[in-house]
Design a protein around this motif. Structure first.
Motif, PDB file in Angstrom:
ATOM      1  N   ALA A 178      68.974-107.008 -49.329  1.00  0.00           N
ATOM      2  CA  ALA A 178      67.633-106.964 -48.769  1.00  0.00           C
ATOM      3  C   ALA A 178      66.884-108.225 -49.141  1.00  0.00           C
ATOM      4  O   ALA A 178      67.331-109.036 -49.973  1.00  0.00           O
ATOM      5  CB  ALA A 178      66.879-105.732 -49.277  1.00  0.00           C
ATOM      6  N   GLY A 179      65.730-108.413 -48.539  1.00  0.00           N
ATOM      7  CA  GLY A 179      64.927-109.590 -48.837  1.00  0.00           C
ATOM      8  C   GLY A 179      64.215-109.468 -50.168  1.00  0.00           C
ATOM      9  O   GLY A 179      64.189-108.420 -50.810  1.00  0.00           O
ATOM     10  N   ARG A 180      63.635-110.566 -50.610  1.00  0.00           N
ATOM     11  CA  ARG A 180      62.921-110.600 -51.874  1.00  0.00           C
ATOM     12  C   ARG A 180      61.600-109.858 -51.726  1.00  0.00           C
ATOM     13  O   ARG A 180      60.886-110.021 -50.740  1.00  0.00           O
ATOM     14  CB  ARG A 180      62.667-112.055 -52.301  1.00  0.00           C
ATOM     15  CG  ARG A 180      61.962-112.185 -53.643  1.00  0.00           C
ATOM     16  CD  ARG A 180      61.847-113.637 -54.029  1.00  0.00           C
ATOM     17  NE  ARG A 180      63.171-114.226 -54.270  1.00  0.00           N
ATOM     18  CZ  ARG A 180      63.356-115.504 -54.587  1.00  0.00           C
ATOM     19  NH1 ARG A 180      62.335-116.323 -54.674  1.00  0.00           N
ATOM     20  NH2 ARG A 180      64.575-115.950 -54.779  1.00  0.00           N
ATOM     21  N   ASN A 181      61.304-109.050 -52.732  1.00  0.00           N
ATOM     22  CA  ASN A 181      60.055-108.297 -52.706  1.00  0.00           C
ATOM     23  C   ASN A 181      58.868-109.234 -52.882  1.00  0.00           C
ATOM     24  O   ASN A 181      58.916-110.213 -53.640  1.00  0.00           O
ATOM     25  CB  ASN A 181      60.055-107.228 -53.800  1.00  0.00           C
ATOM     26  CG  ASN A 181      61.146-106.201 -53.599  1.00  0.00           C
ATOM     27  OD1 ASN A 181      61.536-105.933 -52.476  1.00  0.00           O
ATOM     28  ND2 ASN A 181      61.654-105.643 -54.686  1.00  0.00           N
ATOM     29  N   MET A 182      57.781-108.876 -52.202  1.00  0.00           N
ATOM     30  CA  MET A 182      56.551-109.655 -52.313  1.00  0.00           C
ATOM     31  C   MET A 182      55.773-109.208 -53.536  1.00  0.00           C
ATOM     32  O   MET A 182      55.710-108.020 -53.867  1.00  0.00           O
ATOM     33  CB  MET A 182      55.696-109.461 -51.052  1.00  0.00           C
ATOM     34  CG  MET A 182      56.364-109.930 -49.765  1.00  0.00           C
ATOM     35  SD  MET A 182      56.621-111.702 -49.731  1.00  0.00           S
ATOM     36  CE  MET A 182      54.933-112.268 -49.703  1.00  0.00           C
TER      37      MET A 182
END
Length: 252
Positions: free
Chosen positions: A202-206
């Motif tokens: 998954a993408g990097r968390n904000m």
């Protein structure tokens, strides 16, 4: 009935009106009108008021209010009041009837009407005589066919139909009717083997913004039973039977 002798203590007399017993009709019940509705209502019964049900009127549009009315100046609250008005028109056209003069007549053509004349005959072409021969010719008949199974005057020969070869009894006929290898689906290996771990990328968390602080509307002030005592809350459940055996637990 006519006036006759005495019958017992009374004498029969003529009835004042028609008696239904003297007629062979079904009876007076067929002549009684209905007491429901307003069509053919019996006149001896009281008729209740009838009302009609209709739909609601559409709401009036607020965008189209009534504007000022165009009232003529000669109209008053008592009616029309104005001076006498006259209309100017042209003189009507008089139609003069034209009668025929002496030159319009032909007296010379009236000799045969007044004096006797010799018979005059007209020469014309010979009329076409009616056609006597109305019988059909040879081309009006149709000879029935003699080929095929549908013959009329002759006997038909046996007819055969050619069709394709049947699949019954061929070399590729499946007598056992068993499914082939392609009829089965290949099961996943996770069913009969140990499944390997799976990971999801998954993408990097904000990073959460620090300037977002909850306001007073984010809290529920009414629910204070967590920090203060509240009144007892009773719930209604189902009614148990008196004949239900209690729970018996063996204690060793």
């Amino acid at each position: 009935m006519s006036n006759g002798g005495w019958v017992g203590t009374w004498r029969p007399h003529r009835p004042r009106g028609p008696v239904m017993a003297q007629y062979s009709s079904p009876g007076p019940k067929y002549y009684i009108q209905g007491a429901t509705g307003y069509v053919s209502h019996i006149p001896t019964k009281r008729k209740a008021p009838a009302y009609s049900m209709c739909g609601a009127k559409p709401p009036l549009s607020k965008d189209c209010p009534p504007g000022p009315y165009d009232v003529p100046g000669y109209m008053t609250h008592r009616g029309r009041k104005s001076a006498p008005a006259y209309t100017m028109a042209g003189r009507p056209r008089v139609r003069v009837e034209i009668t025929p003069g002496p030159a319009s007549y032909s007296p010379e053509k009236s000799r045969r009407m007044i004096y006797k004349t010799a018979p005059a005959h007209s020469m014309s072409f010979r009329t076409r005589s009616a056609k006597v021969d109305t019988t059909p010719g040879p081309n009006a008949y149709m000879i029935p066919g003699v080929l095929g199974p549908h013959t009329v005057a002759t006997s038909a020969s046996p007819c055969y139909s050619m069709i394709g070869k049947s699949k019954l009894g061929r070399f590729d006929e499946d007598l056992h009717k068993t499914p082939g290898p392609a009829a089965y689906e290949k099961p996943a290996t996770e069913i009969y083997k140990k499944r390997a771990p799976k990971y999801t990328m998954a993408g990097r968390n904000m990073n959460p913004r620090r300037d977002k602080i909850p306001g007073p509307a984010d809290y529920v002030v009414g629910k204070v039973s967590m920090i203060k005592s509240c009144a007892p809350v009773v719930t209604f459940g189902i009614r148990h039977s008196d004949y239900t055996a209690p729970l018996i637990v063996d204690v060793c």
